[in-house]
Design a protein around this motif. Structure first.
Motif, mmCIF file in Angstrom:
data_model
loop_
_atom_site.group_PDB
_atom_site.id
_atom_site.type_symbol
_atom_site.label_atom_id
_atom_site.label_comp_id
_atom_site.label_asym_id
_atom_site.label_seq_id
_atom_site.Cartn_x
_atom_site.Cartn_y
_atom_site.Cartn_z
ATOM 1 N N LEU A 272 0.836 -1.200 0.000
ATOM 2 C CA LEU A 272 0.000 0.000 0.000
ATOM 3 C C LEU A 272 0.871 1.251 0.000
ATOM 4 O O LEU A 272 0.717 2.158 0.833
ATOM 5 C CB LEU A 272 -0.956 0.017 1.205
ATOM 6 C CG LEU A 272 -1.992 -1.119 1.223
ATOM 7 C CD1 LEU A 272 -2.803 -1.066 2.524
ATOM 8 C CD2 LEU A 272 -2.922 -1.019 0.022
ATOM 9 N N GLY A 273 1.811 1.250 -0.913
ATOM 10 C CA GLY A 273 2.680 2.425 -0.974
ATOM 11 C C GLY A 273 3.388 2.501 -2.310
ATOM 12 O O GLY A 273 3.402 1.531 -3.078
ATOM 13 N N PHE A 274 3.965 3.658 -2.582
ATOM 14 C CA PHE A 274 4.782 3.814 -3.777
ATOM 15 C C PHE A 274 6.188 3.295 -3.491
ATOM 16 O O PHE A 274 6.729 3.526 -2.399
ATOM 17 C CB PHE A 274 4.857 5.286 -4.198
ATOM 18 C CG PHE A 274 3.605 5.778 -4.868
ATOM 19 C CD1 PHE A 274 3.353 5.495 -6.202
ATOM 20 C CD2 PHE A 274 2.662 6.512 -4.152
ATOM 21 C CE1 PHE A 274 2.200 5.944 -6.817
ATOM 22 C CE2 PHE A 274 1.504 6.960 -4.760
ATOM 23 C CZ PHE A 274 1.271 6.673 -6.097
ATOM 24 N N PHE B 137 -6.884 1.446 4.763
ATOM 25 C CA PHE B 137 -7.787 2.361 5.463
ATOM 26 C C PHE B 137 -7.101 3.729 5.487
ATOM 27 O O PHE B 137 -6.028 3.888 6.052
ATOM 28 C CB PHE B 137 -8.040 1.871 6.890
ATOM 29 C CG PHE B 137 -9.092 2.687 7.610
ATOM 30 C CD1 PHE B 137 -10.432 2.308 7.579
ATOM 31 C CD2 PHE B 137 -8.747 3.849 8.287
ATOM 32 C CE1 PHE B 137 -11.403 3.072 8.223
ATOM 33 C CE2 PHE B 137 -9.701 4.620 8.922
ATOM 34 C CZ PHE B 137 -11.043 4.233 8.888
ATOM 35 N N TRP B 138 -7.717 4.739 4.877
ATOM 36 C CA TRP B 138 -7.004 5.991 4.641
ATOM 37 C C TRP B 138 -7.488 7.166 5.474
ATOM 38 O O TRP B 138 -6.703 8.063 5.775
ATOM 39 C CB TRP B 138 -7.078 6.372 3.160
ATOM 40 C CG TRP B 138 -6.438 5.354 2.274
ATOM 41 C CD1 TRP B 138 -7.055 4.403 1.533
ATOM 42 C CD2 TRP B 138 -5.038 5.157 2.090
ATOM 43 N NE1 TRP B 138 -6.138 3.623 0.875
ATOM 44 C CE2 TRP B 138 -4.878 4.074 1.187
ATOM 45 C CE3 TRP B 138 -3.887 5.780 2.583
ATOM 46 C CZ2 TRP B 138 -3.636 3.599 0.782
ATOM 47 C CZ3 TRP B 138 -2.647 5.320 2.174
ATOM 48 C CH2 TRP B 138 -2.521 4.244 1.294
ATOM 49 N N LEU B 139 -8.773 7.190 5.810
ATOM 50 C CA LEU B 139 -9.219 8.320 6.628
ATOM 51 C C LEU B 139 -10.530 7.979 7.317
ATOM 52 O O LEU B 139 -11.278 7.098 6.859
ATOM 53 C CB LEU B 139 -9.396 9.593 5.789
ATOM 54 C CG LEU B 139 -10.684 9.749 4.988
ATOM 55 C CD1 LEU B 139 -10.974 11.220 4.742
ATOM 56 C CD2 LEU B 139 -10.571 9.027 3.667
ATOM 57 N N ILE C 219 0.953 11.044 0.527
ATOM 58 C CA ILE C 219 0.237 9.827 0.123
ATOM 59 C C ILE C 219 -1.181 9.853 0.696
ATOM 60 O O ILE C 219 -2.144 9.449 0.033
ATOM 61 C CB ILE C 219 1.003 8.570 0.587
ATOM 62 C CG1 ILE C 219 2.458 8.645 0.151
ATOM 63 C CG2 ILE C 219 0.326 7.316 0.054
ATOM 64 C CD1 ILE C 219 2.683 8.747 -1.336
ATOM 65 N N SER C 220 -1.311 10.342 1.925
ATOM 66 C CA SER C 220 -2.650 10.427 2.518
ATOM 67 C C SER C 220 -3.527 11.338 1.677
ATOM 68 O O SER C 220 -4.717 11.061 1.463
ATOM 69 C CB SER C 220 -2.561 10.965 3.953
ATOM 70 O OG SER C 220 -1.714 10.138 4.711
ATOM 71 N N ALA C 221 -2.954 12.439 1.194
ATOM 72 C CA ALA C 221 -3.733 13.368 0.374
ATOM 73 C C ALA C 221 -4.177 12.706 -0.927
ATOM 74 O O ALA C 221 -5.317 12.862 -1.368
ATOM 75 C CB ALA C 221 -2.900 14.604 0.060
ATOM 76 N N LEU C 222 -3.258 11.919 -1.510
ATOM 77 C CA LEU C 222 -3.620 11.199 -2.733
ATOM 78 C C LEU C 222 -4.772 10.250 -2.471
ATOM 79 O O LEU C 222 -5.694 10.115 -3.276
ATOM 80 C CB LEU C 222 -2.415 10.384 -3.212
ATOM 81 C CG LEU C 222 -1.427 11.048 -4.149
ATOM 82 C CD1 LEU C 222 -0.320 10.071 -4.486
ATOM 83 C CD2 LEU C 222 -2.134 11.485 -5.425
ATOM 84 N N ALA C 223 -4.684 9.586 -1.323
ATOM 85 C CA ALA C 223 -5.725 8.618 -0.973
ATOM 86 C C ALA C 223 -7.068 9.313 -0.802
ATOM 87 O O ALA C 223 -8.105 8.811 -1.230
ATOM 88 C CB ALA C 223 -5.327 7.880 0.301
ATOM 89 N N VAL C 224 -7.041 10.496 -0.171
ATOM 90 C CA VAL C 224 -8.290 11.240 0.023
ATOM 91 C C VAL C 224 -8.853 11.643 -1.338
ATOM 92 O O VAL C 224 -10.055 11.475 -1.603
ATOM 93 C CB VAL C 224 -8.041 12.487 0.900
ATOM 94 C CG1 VAL C 224 -9.292 13.354 0.963
ATOM 95 C CG2 VAL C 224 -7.614 12.065 2.299
ATOM 96 N N THR D 81 -12.594 10.922 -6.031
ATOM 97 C CA THR D 81 -12.775 10.759 -7.474
ATOM 98 C C THR D 81 -13.225 9.351 -7.837
ATOM 99 O O THR D 81 -13.586 9.094 -8.986
ATOM 100 C CB THR D 81 -11.450 11.043 -8.221
ATOM 101 O OG1 THR D 81 -10.442 10.179 -7.687
ATOM 102 C CG2 THR D 81 -11.030 12.482 -8.066
ATOM 103 N N GLY D 82 -13.161 8.458 -6.853
ATOM 104 C CA GLY D 82 -13.557 7.086 -7.138
ATOM 105 C C GLY D 82 -12.514 6.326 -7.936
ATOM 106 O O GLY D 82 -12.782 5.270 -8.487
ATOM 107 N N LYS D 83 -11.318 6.877 -8.004
ATOM 108 C CA LYS D 83 -10.241 6.202 -8.726
ATOM 109 C C LYS D 83 -9.289 5.535 -7.732
ATOM 110 O O LYS D 83 -9.351 5.798 -6.530
ATOM 111 C CB LYS D 83 -9.445 7.216 -9.557
ATOM 112 C CG LYS D 83 -10.212 7.840 -10.709
ATOM 113 C CD LYS D 83 -9.294 8.834 -11.417
ATOM 114 C CE LYS D 83 -9.997 9.470 -12.597
ATOM 115 N NZ LYS D 83 -9.177 10.525 -13.195
ATOM 116 N N SER D 84 -8.395 4.719 -8.285
ATOM 117 C CA SER D 84 -7.365 4.144 -7.417
ATOM 118 C C SER D 84 -6.292 5.205 -7.163
ATOM 119 O O SER D 84 -6.236 6.235 -7.858
ATOM 120 C CB SER D 84 -6.735 2.928 -8.085
ATOM 121 O OG SER D 84 -5.981 3.353 -9.198
ATOM 122 N N ILE D 85 -5.438 4.921 -6.208
ATOM 123 C CA ILE D 85 -4.377 5.898 -5.912
ATOM 124 C C ILE D 85 -3.424 6.081 -7.101
ATOM 125 O O ILE D 85 -3.154 7.214 -7.506
ATOM 126 C CB ILE D 85 -3.625 5.508 -4.617
ATOM 127 C CG1 ILE D 85 -4.564 5.729 -3.435
ATOM 128 C CG2 ILE D 85 -2.346 6.298 -4.458
ATOM 129 C CD1 ILE D 85 -4.012 5.301 -2.111
#
Lengths: 982, 183
Positions: A427-429, A491-493, A546-551, A556-560
Motif C-alpha cells: 500500500l505504498g509507492f 484504510f485511509w481516513l 500519500i494520505s492526500a492522494l488517498a483522500v 474521485t472514485g479512482k485508485s491511488i
C-alpha cells in the motif's frame, strides 16, 4: 517528567537547555524534541494558518509541527525541526508563529475564522482595490501566516565545501544500510556511509527486537565499530544526502558543528559533492497517519515515532507518567508500539484497530473494527472518542499514537523525474524502475521494512553494486531477526463531514480542503498541491502526500495510482543558503583578478572598480579633490597636454603562432591580416557568425609566424575560446598554435603629446622617432637597463600614444618609474574613467557601442569587412537586413550649455512624441569633456552621417529627462588623426 | 640588468610562505615557464633531454620539468631561470615548435605536507579523486571558480598553478582549506 527506563541517552551526562525562557534538563543523546517530551512539554508550536496548538508529531526529519527558532542573536535559525536538533548544553529555543505567548496566541482567532480561510481563499479574496495588495494585504497575510523569524543579522558562521569520490555510496545507516556497508566494506571497495542522524542504526535504534540475541542498537554499534576499522570506509553521521544529480553525483550537507554549543573554530556545515560509481539508497520509510477529526492536537503522534521515543530516548509524549496512551492503527505495526510501551510499564488504554478481525499480540485491549472519531484537549490531548460498531465513547488519554502504514523514502530515486510505482502489497509507492542509473534502492525504501528483509536487501544491493564494479561479492553473515507482524488493511481516513481532519499539518491542509479542491476541479495532483499548498511547506509533505492522494482517490472514485503521484526535486530536506554558497562571503565571495600595478595604485589611493573579475584603478584622487570629476578631468587633461600612464593589462592578449597563423587570422578577422608586415600593428574587427560585430582589438605581427591578438577586457576569455574552437573544430588542417598571455605581460598605455619624450627616458637605445617607429609600429626591445619589453604604437585616446608590455612582475615597478622619470613632463597615472572620457572624445567604440546589435556599417567601418576573402560572419554581414541598416555612430553636444546627456537616452525629433514609433536611435556613451568643457556623447542615429548640425531631443522618459542636442562628428578631438601620427 | 624591482604574484618583494594547519604553503617565483606546442602529427621533441609526458602527466629532470596542458602542448619548467628569457632558449632548442613565454602568466603555489594531509586538502579544493592525484599527475581543473593546473610533484608536494592575476584569491582558497583541516 515522563522519562521511562532504558534508551540510548546517557543519564550520567545531563544537559541544561531553555525553551521559551524556561530551563529544562535533558541528557546526552537527546534531541530537543525528546528532551521536551521528557519534561512533559507537549505544546511546542502553532500551526501555519489556523495557529492551532501543535506538538511533536514524528521522531525524524519528516517533522511537520515541532519547528523552533534555535539559538539566539545572529545565530538564531528559524524553522529548525526539534526532532533532529541534537541537544547540547546551553541550547536555547523559542517556539514560533504566535503573537503573545505560545499558550495564548492572539492569532488563534484564525481558527475561529477557519470557515472563511479555506483552501484557495486568498486566490478569491484580496482582489481589490488592487493597490492594497502590496501595501496592506500581503504584509498582513505574511505576518499572520509566516513561520519563524529571521535575526536580520549577517550569518556569523562559516561554511565549507568539498568533493568526495567512492566506489559505493550508501545512503542511510539503518539495517539495510549497515548490511550494505559491511558487505561493501569487507570487499575492499571504497565506501562512504552517510546518515542524517547523529547515531547510526536507523530504525534499529527505535525498535525493541533482537538480532542474534542482542538488541538492534548493540548490533548496530558493533557493525559501526567494525566499519570504523576499515580504511576503505568513510562513515559520515549528521550528513544528509539532499539531491541526486547526473553521473552518480550526490549533494550532501554535513552538519559539522550544529550540535556543539560553540563551534570552536569549526565550520558550521560542509557541502559535499559526492561522486560515486554506485549508490545504495537505504533511506528507510516514513510512517503515514490516518486523518480523523481534530487529529492535530499535541500528544498525537505517529505510532512508530512513539515507539522510537520510548525505546531510543526513554520518553513518552504524555504530560505525566500516569496518563494513558492509546494507539490508532490499520495494521499490526501499531500493536508493536503498544507492546513496547507495556513492556516499559507505560499505561496503555488499548489499540484502536480499523480491522474487524484485528489481532492481539499481548495483554492489552483491542478495539477491533473501530476508529478514533474525535479528540479533546486545548493545549494537549485529554480524551479521544472511539467509535466502534456505530456507537461512540470518550476515553481519557494523554497521548495517541497513529499508524497508517509506511511510505518508502524514495525521493532520491525520483530526482531525475522518474515516477514512483504503486505497490498494492505494501500500500505504498516504491522506487521507480527507471530511476537514476547506478542507484540501487534497498530495505524499507523498497518496502522491505521488516528487519530481516531489510538486512538481506541491503546486503544484496551492495553485492549488486560490487558485481557491477567487478569486485568480490562475498555475502556476510546476516544476524537472525525475529518475525515482525506487518499485516495491514487499506484504510485511509475517518470521515468527519462536520469537523476538520488534518492531512498536511505544516500547511494546515484538511480533508475538507482537498474536497474543496476536488469541487473546484483542481483534481490533478499538481493542481491539488498548488491550490491547497499541500506538501509545499518546509517538510515537503513527507507525512501527508500519500494520505492526500488517498483522500483525492476516494473523492474521485479512482485508485491511488490512477489519481497520480508526485515526483520529488532536491533538496530532500532544507539546505541553508550559507552552505550552498560554499563558504566564501564578502570580499572573497568570488575570485578577484589584480592588475600588475595594483600595489602601486593602492599606495596612491586609487579608487578601484570591478571590470568583470578584474579590479582596475578607476581614478587616482589627489589631495584637495573632493569629487571624482575633479580627478578624472585632471587625468584626461594631463593626457591631452602632457603624458598619462594607464594599466591596460586587462585587455586580452593571445599569442598566435604557426605557419598558417596569417591565414587563420584572415578567417577570424573581417579585415585582412595576412598582408600585415612584421613589426606592424593593425586594428581588427571580429564578426559573429550572423554578421554582427563581435569584438575589436589590435593584431601585431612580431615575426613571420608570430602574431599577438588583443581583445577587449570583457571578451578576453570568450575570444580565446572562439579561436580555440575555430582552430580545433573548424580548421584543424591549419598549423596554428594559441596561447593566452594576458597575465604574462603587464601592459601600460603611455599617451599624450609627451609620451615619446617619456619613453625615450626608459628605452635602451631604441629609436622612437616617427620615421623609425611610426604610428601602428611594434617591436621587441629592452627598457630600464635590459628588461625585455614589447612596444606598440597604438592609441585609444587619439593622442600620440604607445602601449608598452613587460613581464608582469615588473609592471608595478615600471609604472612607478614612468611616473617618477616623467615628473617634469607632467606624467600622470590615469584610470578607467579618464580612459573612457578620452576615447569618447576621440569617438572610439567600446563595449557600450558593441552591443551585440551593432554592425561594422553602423560604426562607419564597413570597408573593413573585406570582400576579397572569407571570414567568420562576412557573408552574413552583407545580408539585406544588415546592409539596409541606416543607423550610424555620431557625436552629440547639448544645445544649452552644461546640460548633461544621459547614456541610454533615445533620440527623437524635437516636435515628435516620445514614442517607439518616433525613435531614431540612442545615446551609447556620454561624459563631460574637460577638453571641450562641455558634456558630449556618442550614439547611433538613423542616417546620422547625413544629419550633422540637426537638433534632436535625447529623451529619458523613465526619469522625465530630456536634453536638446545637436548632431556632430563622433570625433570631438583631432578628427583628422594628426596627433596620433605625429 | 634592470634596476626595476619585481613583485611576486602576491604583490611582495620576496616569495611568501606560511604554515597553514598541518601544511606548509609557499609561493614559487624562480621557476621559468614556457608553453611548447607541436603541429599535429609532428614528432614529440625532447627539449633539454626532457621526455615530454602523456596526457595528465608531469615529468621532472635536472632542474627542468614539463607537464601536459593540452593536445600536443606542454608547459616546460626551468628552476631558477625566471629572470632569464627562458622561452627564447626553449624556442632555440625546439626550432619547429611554437613556444610562448608563460613565466609571469601563472602564480605557482606549492603545498607540502604528509600524503594523507595533502589528500584531505584536495577533497576541499578540487573535484578530483585524491587516489588519482598520485605523484607524476598533472591536471587542469577548477578551484574556487578559477582554472588551475594541479601538479603532484611527490607524495609530500603539490603545485597549484593559477593565473597570476588570481594569485591572492588562489592563496586565500588554499590557505583557508589547509587551516580548516585540523579545526
Amino acid at each position: 517528567m515522563t522519562r521511562i527506563s532504558g534508551g540510548l541517552i546517557d543519564r550520567t551526562s545531563p544537559i541544561a537547555f531553555r525553551f521559551n525562557g524556561t530551563s529544562y534538563q535533558g541528557y546526552t543523546g537527546d534531541t530537543l524534541a525528546s528532551a521536551l517530551l521528557g519534561n512533559g512539554v507537549q505544546l511546542v508550536g502553532r500551526s501555519f494558518k489556523y495557529h492551532r496548538p501543535r506538538g511533536v508529531f514524528t521522531a525524524g526529519s519528516e517533522e511537520p509541527n515541532a519547528l523552533v527558532e534555535l539559538r539566539t542573536g545572529a545565530w538564531q535559525e528559524p524553522n529548525t525541526r526539534a526532532t533532529v536538533a541534537e541537544l547540547f548544553d546551553g541550547l536555547v529555543a523559542q517556539s514560533q508563529n504566535h503573537i503573545g505567548s505560545l499558550s495564548r496566541d492572539l492569532l488563534a482567532i484564525n481558527d475561529l475564522l477557519s470557515p472563511f480561510l479555506s483552501a484557495g481563499f486568498y486566490y478569491k479574496t484580496f482582489m481589490w482595490p488592487r493597490a492594497f495588495w502590496e501595501k496592506l494585504y500581503e504584509p498582513a497575510i505574511r505576518r499572520a501566516a509566516g513561520l519563524g523569524s529571521l535575526s536580520m543579522q549577517a550569518d556569523p558562521d562559516s561554511y565549507d565545501k568539498g568533493f568526495l569520490h567512492c566506489d559505493i555510496l550508501i545512503i542511510g545507516a539503518g539495517a539495510a544500510g549497515l548490511a550494505a556497508a559491511l558487505t561493501a566494506g569487507r570487499s575492499g571497495a571504497e565506501t562512504i556511509l552517510v546518515d542524517e542522524d547523529f547515531e547510526l542504526g536507523g530504525r534499529l535504534l527505535a525498535e525493541s527486537g533482537h538480532l542474534d540475541g542482542v538488541s538492534g542498537q548493540t548490533w548496530a554499534q558493533r557493525v559501526v565499530a567494525e566499519l570504523a576499522t576499515l580504511p576503505n570506509v568513510r562513515i559520515m553521521p549528521r550528513t544528509t544526502v539532499f539531491g541526486t544529480y547526473d553521473h552518480g553525483i550526490f549533494g550532501a550537507v554535513e552538519r559539522v558543528a550544529d550540535h556543539l554549543p560553540d563551534s570552536g573554530g569549526k565550520v558550521r556545515q560542509t557541502l559535499w559533492r559526492i561522486t560515486s560509481n554506485r549508490a545504495v539508497m537505504a533511506t528507510g520509510a516514513t510512517e503515514r497517519h490516518i486523518p480523523f477529526a481534530n487529529n492535530d492536537r499535541p500528544g498525537i503522534m505517529l505510532a512508530g515515532a512513539m515507539r522510537a521515543y520510548a525505546n531510543r530516548w526513554a520518553v513518552t509524549p504524555t504530560r505525566t507518567d500516569t496518563d494513558k496512551i492509546a494507539i490508532f492503527t490499520n495494521g499490526d505495526d501499531g500493536h508493536r508500539t503498544a507492546l513496547d510501551l507495556i513492556t516499559k510499564g507505560v499505561p496503555v488504554l488499548g489499540v484502536v484497530d480499523t480491522r474487524k478481525d484485528a489481532p492481539c499480540f499481548g495483554d492489552y485491549k483491542v478495539f477491533a473494527g473501530a476508529v478514533v472519531s474525535n479528540t479533546k484537549g486545548r493545549h494537549g490531548l485529554t480524551a479521544i472518542e472511539i467509535t466502534q460498531n456505530g456507537s461512540s465513547a470518550w476515553h481519557h488519554v494523554g497521548a495517541l499514537g497513529v499508524g497508517g502504514g509506511w511510505n518508502p523514502n524514495l525521493h532520491l530515486a525520483s530526482h531525475h523525474r522518474a515516477r514512483p510505482t504503486w505497490d498494492q502489497s505494501i500500500l505504498g509507492f516504491v522506487p521507480p524502475s527507471d530511476g537514476p542509473s547506478g542507484l540501487i534502492p534497498a530495505g524499507a525504501a523498497t518496502g522491505q521494512g521488516a528487519t530481516a528483509a531489510a538486512l538481506a536487501s541491503g546486503m544484496q544491493a551492495a553485492q549488486k553494486a560490487l558485481s557491477d564494479l567487478g569486485c568480490r561479492t562475498d555475502p556476510i553473515d546476516l544476524p537472525h531477526a525475529g518475525p515482525e507482524p506487518s499485516a495491514q488493511s487499506e484504510f485511509w481516513l475517518v470521515p468527519s463531514p462536520k469537523r476538520r481532519a488534518w492531512v498536511d499539518f505544516q500547511n494546515d491542509v484538511t480533508v475538507k480542503d482537498i474536497a474543496l479542491a476536488h469541487q473546484e476541479n483542481m483534481r490533478s495532483v499538481e493542481h491539488l498541491k498548488r491550490w491547497t499548498t499541500l506538501g509545499m511547506a518546509t517538510d515537503q509533505g513527507k507525512t501527508s502526500n500519500i494520505s492526500a492522494l488517498a483522500v483525492m482517490a476516494e473523492l474521485t472514485g479512482k485508485s491511488i495510482p490512477e489519481t497520480g503521484t508526485t515526483v520529488f526535486r532536491p533538496p530532500y530536506t532544507g539546505v541553508s543558503l550559507g552552505v550552498l554558497g560554499g563558504g566564501d562571503t564578502g570580499q572573497d565571495f568570488r575570485p578577484k583578478r589584480l592588475t600588475p600595478t595594483q600595489t602601486w595604485a593602492a599606495a596612491q589611493g586609487a579608487v578601484f572598480v570591478e571590470a568583470g573579475q578584474w579590479m582596475r584603478a578607476q581614478w587616482y584622487p589627489r589631495d584637495g579633490e573632493t569629487h571624482w570629476r575633479q580627478s578624472v578631468d585632471r587625468e584626461a587633461m594631463a593626457v591631452r597636454s602632457g603624458v598619462g600612464v594607464c594599466d591596460v593589462t586587462t585587455l586580452g592578449k593571445i599569442d598566435v603562432q604557426g605557419k598558417d597563423a596569417g591565414e587563420f587570422l584572415n578567417r577570424i578577422y573581417a579585415n585582412t591580416i595576412s598582408t600585415l608586415k612584421t613589426g606592424r600593428v593593425r586594428y581588427g574587427l571580429m564578426l559573429r557568425e550572423d554578421g554582427i560585430l563581435y569584438d575589436d582589438g589590435t593584431c601585431a605581427r612580431l615575426g613571420d609566424t608570430h602574431y599577438v591578438v588583443t581583445t577587449t577586457t570583457a571578451n578576453a576569455g570568450l575570444v580565446y575560446q572562439r579561436l580555440e574552437f575555430a582552430r580545433q573544430c573548424l580548421w584543424p588542417d591549419l598549423d596554428v598554435h594559441l596561447m593566452s598571455t594576458t597575465d604574462a605581460w603587464a601592459q601600460l598605455a603611455v599617451a599624450g603629446p609627451k609620451s615619446r619624450h617619456l619613453l625615450e627616458r626608459i628605452v635602451d637605445g631604441f629609436d622612437l622617432s616617427n620615421d623609425a617607429f611610426p604610428f601602428m609600429a611594434c617591436a621587441e626591445l629592452t627598457v630600464c637597463g635590459g628588461l625585455r619589453a614589447r612596444l606598440f604604437r597604438i592609441s585609444f585616446s587619439g593622442e600620440l600614444a604607445y602601449e608598452i608590455a613587460v613581464p608582469a612582475r615588473y609592471g608595478n615597478a615600471l609604472m612607478e618609474r614612468l611616473i617618477e622619470v616623467g615628473a617634469d613632463l607632467g606624467a600622470t597615472p590615469y584610470g578607467t574613467e579618464a580612459l573612457g572620457v578620452l576615447r569618447i572624445e576621440k569617438g572610439h567604440a567600446t563595449a557600450n557601442e558593441l552591443t551585440g546589435q551593432t554592425t561594422a556599417r553602423m560604426l562607419g567601418l564597413e570597408r573593413m569587412v573585406s570582400s576579397k576573402k572569407d571570414a567568420i560572419g562576412a557573408i552574413m554581414s552583407r545580408r539585406e537586413g544588415l546592409a539596409a541598416e541606416r543607423r550610424r555612430l555620431v557625436g552629440f553636444v547639448p544645445i544649452d550649455d552644461g546640460n548633461p546627456i544621459v547614456a541610454g537616452s533615445h533620440l527623437v525629433k524635437p516636435d515628435a512624441a516620445q514614442t517607439f514609433e518616433n525613435d531614431e536611435g540612442w545615446i551609447t556613451s556620454a561624459c563631460y569633456s574637460p577638453h571641450l568643457k562641455s558634456p558630449i556623447a556618442l550614439g547611433y542615429l538613423a542616417d546620422g552621417d547625413t544629419r550633422m548640425g540637426e537638433e534632436l531631443i535625447a529623451a529619458n522618459p523613465l526619469e522625465q529627462q530630456q536634453t536638446r542636442v545637436r548632431v556632430v562628428s563622433a570625433h570631438f578631438v583631432d578628427p583628422d588623426g594628426n596627433r596620433l601620427r605625429d | 640588468m634592470t634596476d626595476l624591482i619585481p613583485l611576486t604574484p602576491l604583490g611582495r618583494t620576496a616569495p611568501y610562505m606560511a604554515a597553514a594547519g598541518p601544511l606548509h604553503i609557499s609561493e614559487q617565483t624562480d621557476v621559468a615557464l614556457a608553453s611548447l606546442s607541436i603541429a599535429r602529427g609532428a614528432p614529440r621533441p625532447s627539449p633539454f633531454g626532457l621526455d615530454l609526458p602523456d596526457a595528465g602527466k608531469c615529468v621532472a629532470g635536472d632542474g627542468m620539468g614539463a607537464f601536459w596542458i593540452g593536445p600536443n602542448t606542454w608547459m616546460v619548467e626551468a628552476a631558477g631561470q625566471a629572470e632569464t628569457n627562458f622561452a627564447a632558449a626553449l624556442a632555440r632548442a625546439v626550432p619547429d615548435c611554437a613556444v610562448t613565454d608563460q613565466t609571469d602568466g601563472y602564480a605557482c603555489i606549492d603545498v607540502t605536507g604528509s600524503d594523507a594531509d595533502l589528500n584531505r586538502l584536495f577533497a576541499k579544493l578540487v573535484n578530483i579523486d585524491p587516489k588519482a592525484l598520485i605523484t607524476g599527475t598533472a591536471v587542469r581543473t577548477g578551484l574556487d571558480h578559477m582554472t588551475v593546473f594541479v601538479v603532484r610533484r611527490s607524495a609530500e608536494q603539490v603545485s597549484f598553478l593559477g593565473l597570476r592575476s588570481y594569485a591572492g584569491s588562489l592563496w586565500h582558497a588554499i590557505e583557508t582549506a589547509a587551516c580548516r583541516l585540523d579545526a
